[in-house]
Design a protein around this motif. Sequence first.
Motif, PDB file in Angstrom:
ATOM      1  N   LYS B 106       2.486  10.903   6.893  1.00  0.00           N
ATOM      2  CA  LYS B 106       3.333   9.968   6.138  1.00  0.00           C
ATOM      3  C   LYS B 106       2.764   8.545   6.154  1.00  0.00           C
ATOM      4  CE  LYS B 106       7.892  12.029   6.996  1.00  0.00           C
ATOM      5  NZ  LYS B 106       7.718  12.579   8.373  1.00  0.00           N
ATOM      6  N   VAL B 107       2.885   7.905   4.991  1.00  0.00           N
ATOM      7  CA  VAL B 107       2.688   6.452   4.955  1.00  0.00           C
ATOM      8  C   VAL B 107       4.035   5.863   5.357  1.00  0.00           C
ATOM      9  CG1 VAL B 107       2.174   4.451   3.503  1.00  0.00           C
ATOM     10  CG2 VAL B 107       0.967   6.629   3.127  1.00  0.00           C
ATOM     11  N   LEU B 108       4.086   5.238   6.520  1.00  0.00           N
ATOM     12  CA  LEU B 108       5.381   4.829   7.075  1.00  0.00           C
ATOM     13  C   LEU B 108       5.896   3.532   6.474  1.00  0.00           C
ATOM     14  CD1 LEU B 108       4.617   5.697  10.813  1.00  0.00           C
ATOM     15  CD2 LEU B 108       6.009   7.038   9.214  1.00  0.00           C
ATOM     16  N   ALA B 109       4.981   2.634   6.126  1.00  0.00           N
ATOM     17  CA  ALA B 109       5.410   1.350   5.557  1.00  0.00           C
ATOM     18  C   ALA B 109       4.231   0.713   4.847  1.00  0.00           C
ATOM     19  CB  ALA B 109       5.913   0.409   6.655  1.00  0.00           C
ATOM     20  N   VAL B 110       4.516   0.066   3.739  1.00  0.00           N
ATOM     21  CA  VAL B 110       3.514  -0.787   3.091  1.00  0.00           C
ATOM     22  C   VAL B 110       4.111  -2.189   3.035  1.00  0.00           C
ATOM     23  CG1 VAL B 110       2.184  -1.265   1.005  1.00  0.00           C
ATOM     24  CG2 VAL B 110       2.592   1.101   1.691  1.00  0.00           C
ATOM     25  N   HIS B 111       3.443  -3.133   3.697  1.00  0.00           N
ATOM     26  CA  HIS B 111       3.876  -4.527   3.648  1.00  0.00           C
ATOM     27  C   HIS B 111       2.961  -5.253   2.671  1.00  0.00           C
ATOM     28  CE1 HIS B 111       4.869  -3.088   7.838  1.00  0.00           C
ATOM     29  NE2 HIS B 111       6.073  -3.438   7.401  1.00  0.00           N
ATOM     30  N   ALA B 112       3.341  -5.210   1.405  1.00  0.00           N
ATOM     31  CA  ALA B 112       2.438  -5.746   0.372  1.00  0.00           C
ATOM     32  C   ALA B 112       2.194  -7.237   0.573  1.00  0.00           C
ATOM     33  CB  ALA B 112       3.022  -5.467  -1.011  1.00  0.00           C
ATOM     34  N   GLN B 113       3.243  -7.973   0.971  1.00  0.00           N
ATOM     35  CA  GLN B 113       3.088  -9.411   1.154  1.00  0.00           C
ATOM     36  C   GLN B 113       2.108  -9.744   2.273  1.00  0.00           C
ATOM     37  OE1 GLN B 113       7.196 -10.761   1.750  1.00  0.00           O
ATOM     38  NE2 GLN B 113       6.998 -11.772  -0.247  1.00  0.00           N
ATOM     39  N   VAL B 119       0.487   3.813   8.874  1.00  0.00           N
ATOM     40  CA  VAL B 119       0.358   5.218   8.488  1.00  0.00           C
ATOM     41  C   VAL B 119       0.323   6.116   9.710  1.00  0.00           C
ATOM     42  CG1 VAL B 119      -0.942   4.627   6.395  1.00  0.00           C
ATOM     43  CG2 VAL B 119      -2.184   5.241   8.482  1.00  0.00           C
ATOM     44  N   GLN B 120       0.696   7.361   9.486  1.00  0.00           N
ATOM     45  CA  GLN B 120       0.476   8.385  10.509  1.00  0.00           C
ATOM     46  C   GLN B 120      -0.991   8.832  10.448  1.00  0.00           C
ATOM     47  OE1 GLN B 120       3.762  11.191   9.617  1.00  0.00           O
ATOM     48  NE2 GLN B 120       4.629  10.576  11.590  1.00  0.00           N
ATOM     49  N   PRO B 121      -1.475   9.453  11.526  1.00  0.00           N
ATOM     50  CA  PRO B 121      -2.921   9.707  11.609  1.00  0.00           C
ATOM     51  C   PRO B 121      -3.436  10.744  10.613  1.00  0.00           C
ATOM     52  CG  PRO B 121      -1.781  10.692  13.474  1.00  0.00           C
ATOM     53  CD  PRO B 121      -0.782   9.830  12.770  1.00  0.00           C
ATOM     54  N   GLY B 122      -2.550  11.605  10.107  1.00  0.00           N
ATOM     55  CA  GLY B 122      -3.015  12.658   9.211  1.00  0.00           C
ATOM     56  C   GLY B 122      -3.177  12.220   7.761  1.00  0.00           C
ATOM     57  N   VAL B 123      -2.748  11.011   7.439  1.00  0.00           N
ATOM     58  CA  VAL B 123      -2.920  10.513   6.067  1.00  0.00           C
ATOM     59  C   VAL B 123      -4.422  10.377   5.794  1.00  0.00           C
ATOM     60  CG1 VAL B 123      -2.514   8.549   4.524  1.00  0.00           C
ATOM     61  CG2 VAL B 123      -0.742   9.251   6.150  1.00  0.00           C
ATOM     62  N   ARG B 125      -7.748   9.065   3.567  1.00  0.00           N
ATOM     63  CA  ARG B 125      -8.185   7.890   2.831  1.00  0.00           C
ATOM     64  C   ARG B 125      -7.769   7.978   1.351  1.00  0.00           C
ATOM     65  NH1 ARG B 125     -12.527   7.356  -0.185  1.00  0.00           N
ATOM     66  NH2 ARG B 125     -13.318   9.437   0.205  1.00  0.00           N
ATOM     67  N   ALA B 126      -8.017   9.117   0.739  1.00  0.00           N
ATOM     68  CA  ALA B 126      -7.705   9.264  -0.680  1.00  0.00           C
ATOM     69  C   ALA B 126      -6.190   9.245  -0.916  1.00  0.00           C
ATOM     70  CB  ALA B 126      -8.313  10.551  -1.232  1.00  0.00           C
ATOM     71  N   ASP B 127      -5.440   9.931  -0.050  1.00  0.00           N
ATOM     72  CA  ASP B 127      -3.966   9.910  -0.142  1.00  0.00           C
ATOM     73  C   ASP B 127      -3.456   8.477  -0.089  1.00  0.00           C
ATOM     74  OD1 ASP B 127      -3.917  12.628  -0.107  1.00  0.00           O
ATOM     75  OD2 ASP B 127      -3.226  12.827   1.969  1.00  0.00           O
ATOM     76  N   LEU B 128      -3.984   7.722   0.857  1.00  0.00           N
ATOM     77  CA  LEU B 128      -3.493   6.358   1.021  1.00  0.00           C
ATOM     78  C   LEU B 128      -3.783   5.539  -0.234  1.00  0.00           C
ATOM     79  CD1 LEU B 128      -2.222   4.102   2.689  1.00  0.00           C
ATOM     80  CD2 LEU B 128      -4.482   3.610   3.635  1.00  0.00           C
ATOM     81  N   ASN B 129      -4.979   5.665  -0.753  1.00  0.00           N
ATOM     82  CA  ASN B 129      -5.314   4.860  -1.934  1.00  0.00           C
ATOM     83  C   ASN B 129      -4.504   5.262  -3.165  1.00  0.00           C
ATOM     84  OD1 ASN B 129      -6.977   2.829  -0.935  1.00  0.00           O
ATOM     85  ND2 ASN B 129      -8.703   4.245  -0.767  1.00  0.00           N
ATOM     86  N   THR B 130      -4.178   6.534  -3.266  1.00  0.00           N
ATOM     87  CA  THR B 130      -3.286   6.962  -4.345  1.00  0.00           C
ATOM     88  C   THR B 130      -1.908   6.316  -4.162  1.00  0.00           C
ATOM     89  OG1 THR B 130      -4.455   9.051  -4.442  1.00  0.00           O
ATOM     90  CG2 THR B 130      -2.267   8.993  -5.463  1.00  0.00           C
ATOM     91  N   HIS B 131      -1.441   6.347  -2.938  1.00  0.00           N
ATOM     92  CA  HIS B 131      -0.135   5.771  -2.612  1.00  0.00           C
ATOM     93  C   HIS B 131      -0.080   4.271  -2.940  1.00  0.00           C
ATOM     94  CE1 HIS B 131       3.615   5.870  -0.118  1.00  0.00           C
ATOM     95  NE2 HIS B 131       3.334   4.591  -0.005  1.00  0.00           N
ATOM     96  N   LEU B 132      -1.200   3.583  -2.724  1.00  0.00           N
ATOM     97  CA  LEU B 132      -1.214   2.123  -2.841  1.00  0.00           C
ATOM     98  C   LEU B 132      -1.457   1.612  -4.259  1.00  0.00           C
ATOM     99  CD1 LEU B 132      -3.454   1.273   0.260  1.00  0.00           C
ATOM    100  CD2 LEU B 132      -0.976   0.876   0.057  1.00  0.00           C
ATOM    101  N   ILE B 217      -1.220   4.023  12.827  1.00  0.00           N
ATOM    102  CA  ILE B 217      -2.278   3.046  12.587  1.00  0.00           C
ATOM    103  C   ILE B 217      -1.754   1.987  11.642  1.00  0.00           C
ATOM    104  CG2 ILE B 217      -4.686   2.769  11.843  1.00  0.00           C
ATOM    105  CD1 ILE B 217      -4.406   6.088  11.846  1.00  0.00           C
ATOM    106  N   THR B 218      -1.901   0.724  12.032  1.00  0.00           N
ATOM    107  CA  THR B 218      -1.570  -0.385  11.146  1.00  0.00           C
ATOM    108  C   THR B 218      -2.880  -0.906  10.562  1.00  0.00           C
ATOM    109  OG1 THR B 218       0.312  -0.939  12.546  1.00  0.00           O
ATOM    110  CG2 THR B 218      -0.398  -2.614  10.972  1.00  0.00           C
ATOM    111  N   LEU B 219      -2.993  -0.802   9.250  1.00  0.00           N
ATOM    112  CA  LEU B 219      -4.258  -1.091   8.567  1.00  0.00           C
ATOM    113  C   LEU B 219      -4.168  -2.349   7.734  1.00  0.00           C
ATOM    114  CD1 LEU B 219      -4.840   2.508   7.192  1.00  0.00           C
ATOM    115  CD2 LEU B 219      -6.257   1.392   8.930  1.00  0.00           C
TER     116      LEU B 219
END
Lengths: 467, 467
Positions: B106-113, B119-123, B125-132, B217-219
């Motif tokens: 799961k992507v747990l939170a996106v703090h756009a500002q 994110v959880q560790p199983g997310v 790279r491609a999943d995250l970029n799609t999400h974002l 992981i906070t990225l």
Amino acid sequence: MTEAPLLPRNEDGIETAIGVLRQRFGERLHTGASVREQHGHTTTWIENQLPDAVVFPQSTDEVADVVRICAAHKVPVIAFGTGTSLEGHVNAPGGGISVDLSQMGKVLAVHAQDLDCVVQPGVTRADLNTHLRDQGLFFPIDPGANASLGGMAATRASGTNAVRYGTMKDNVLALEAVMADGRVIRTAQRARKSSAGYDLTRLLIGSEGTLGIITEITLRLQGIPEAISSARCSFPSVDAACRAVMMTIQYGVPVARIELLDEQSVRAANAYSKLSLPETPLLLLEFHGSEASVLEQAETFRTIADEFGGTGFAATTSTEERNQLWQARHDMYWATLQLRPGARGISTDVCVPISRLAECVTAAQDKAAELGLMAPIVGHVGDGNFHSLVLVDMDSETETANARQFVSWLNDLAISMDGTCTGEHGIGQGKRPYLVKELGAATDYMAAIKQALDPDNILNPGKILPG
Amino acid sequence: MTEAPLLPRNEDGIETAIGVLRQRFGERLHTGASVREQHGHTTTWIENQLPDAVVFPQSTDEVADVVRICAAHKVPVIAFGTGTSLEGHVNAPGGGISVDLSQMGKVLAVHAQDLDCVVQPGVTRADLNTHLRDQGLFFPIDPGANASLGGMAATRASGTNAVRYGTMKDNVLALEAVMADGRVIRTAQRARKSSAGYDLTRLLIGSEGTLGIITEITLRLQGIPEAISSARCSFPSVDAACRAVMMTIQYGVPVARIELLDEQSVRAANAYSKLSLPETPLLLLEFHGSEASVLEQAETFRTIADEFGGTGFAATTSTEERNQLWQARHDMYWATLQLRPGARGISTDVCVPISRLAECVTAAQDKAAELGLMAPIVGHVGDGNFHSLVLVDMDSETETANARQFVSWLNDLAISMDGTCTGEHGIGQGKRPYLVKELGAATDYMAAIKQALDPDNILNPGKILPG
């Protein structure tokens, strides 16, 4: 003064070690009170705790000898750069030996093609940049004080340029260090990146001399930009200024510096640096890049500033005007002290996610007012990092109590906002209670690492970790 | 296959732990051979060493339970992301439990500002970029494989974009991890920078699951650039291409990607991706910035390339053309294998100071030729990092011996050039002998840290550290 906790003294060990060190270092071992005082904490309200002797090694081997002698007698060893730390980092709560690294001040190599250099720990930031200038290179980290690069690495320093270039953790490629048993290690080679084993480089950076004494530093360098421009812009409120910063960062403008001065700080700067800035919150910026790029960056910022009521936008590529502005910024500590002659300045340092910055700065201003404190704010706001310099009449018990309450309250507030109790000043003695509040159980593993690498707790004891 | 050393097995402990885990996790515990095989090493010539069971936790608490159960019975615990590591990182030389984190996706939170996310560790790279994508944000680290972000953090991954955006060490703000005793820690808050205590974030990054299991992981994120352009340019020799890279970096062009394909790699790309590139060394580049800035960067690069005999320079802002080019780059592993059907590809990874790059790449080509090996080279050359993919007929003893000799020689060469035996692949099992050659006494302190944080050596034993 704020009392710093003492540690038990190993009197016999200290006496013996000093004897052995005197034989080894002769006149480079000092035991006079004034030298010892200069090597305790001298910058803030934390009391000065003197080491028993100060030694001036001139090589890694000599540092290793000092550590081995102290290890043999279980005597504290405290690395000393320029003494500009603010949280009691160089104090000697259990006495011991201060290792002044100022005589290890050589730039050992500049690899211009690789954009890196190797320096001894006593080289200062300004010395290095003077050394590099002819080659078109510079080292970007600028904590304000002309600190030593060893000290800057040991405290994970940053400052005005960090928003663009990162902190010491991002700009050190490798370290040489003397460990608690007197052995010398290198933490990495000179490659730009590596995934070879545990990151001992980053572990030592910010360890404040508690895990090893840094004796050589390999630094990343930057090419001096083709163009540098600076700008200033006034805002109707701290909130508006912070919102402009937030949007500038979100918009991806690669600002090299973006600094906030609140209204009290602007007043101080005007008086001290003979400026005539409007006495409302101010942002100072610097842009690095090509001629075209710095113009574009300044223009983008101006558009953003307009949205938030920014006025008096002025950009310049004149080196003289730029230096005047940044000199004023660097002199803020002295300027602020002049707002209240006779008062002592207590600088505290927090860093919050940028979305919380406006709220945090505004709350700090309100809290200071509520407590009747004068506490001007300046900040490296592109990172969400700001400092409050509380001006305290140390003779007033009420005022010192209120200042203490303010510092404690601000650190707690930053932590509650998912921020940190120290963006760049470090933990030293002063921030130890907040470290535990901030990181909880993680500090147990820090203690386990300390115990593993320095089982007799001789390296800068009483710093970072509680107890 | 290359044999990987075995570790003693704790048969009783393993049996007991599997029993307890089965009660706790039911059908999310697998002991079938095919699942176990998939969770051993599968990508290179290092032999597959199966775990005894694979468990699929769905929360940090569940990971902590697994670790506590294994700790109680002194059973190895091996964190598993997507299994794309290349040096035996996920092998189980003493058996034990593989912890597959793919169900923590799961992507747990996106703090756009704040330009960050949690994110959880199983997310992946491609999943995250799609999400974002909808928020105009992206995460820049791209190791090629669609790896999990937990695995990327654990191995200090980097890849094509690192020259501009850094590696995982530069793009993680904080971690949550389960330590060897089953306790959960957070290494930092969400502030952009901090000097609060030892840098446990960086200590865990690159620790390959040997010090803790990363559960959150906070990225740091980046805004998607206003403009992206890509370019390619052919060169008469690898030396000329490397010299052009060196000057581009020294000149401070903020290239987002600068990749080298040697002549054999270009041949492979042409055949596999149906391109018609001139079969001489090639640089592929990408520029990020404003419309004006990407044009300026491309033009600066073209001028530099001209100086070094670059030909066929072609820049494009067309997304389609750009994707075609980078797809070809990402497919290089498969394309190269097709150069010699039936052969196994042995990827090795070194990184040297950029001033030594031309010399190192040329020497590698010559050495491969001397040993009669086909070993095309691709590289993230802006960082001085390159990979040689040796194509080996595993049935030929001479050839496998020569391949082994080549890999060993190349690692030694990189180390002798003040470089590293691994720019990004990590140590795992395969590179352990080189770690000691590279860092010497420093590895003793790595071992001390491992011993302090994981006294029973249950976390991914047999990796990173020798012995």
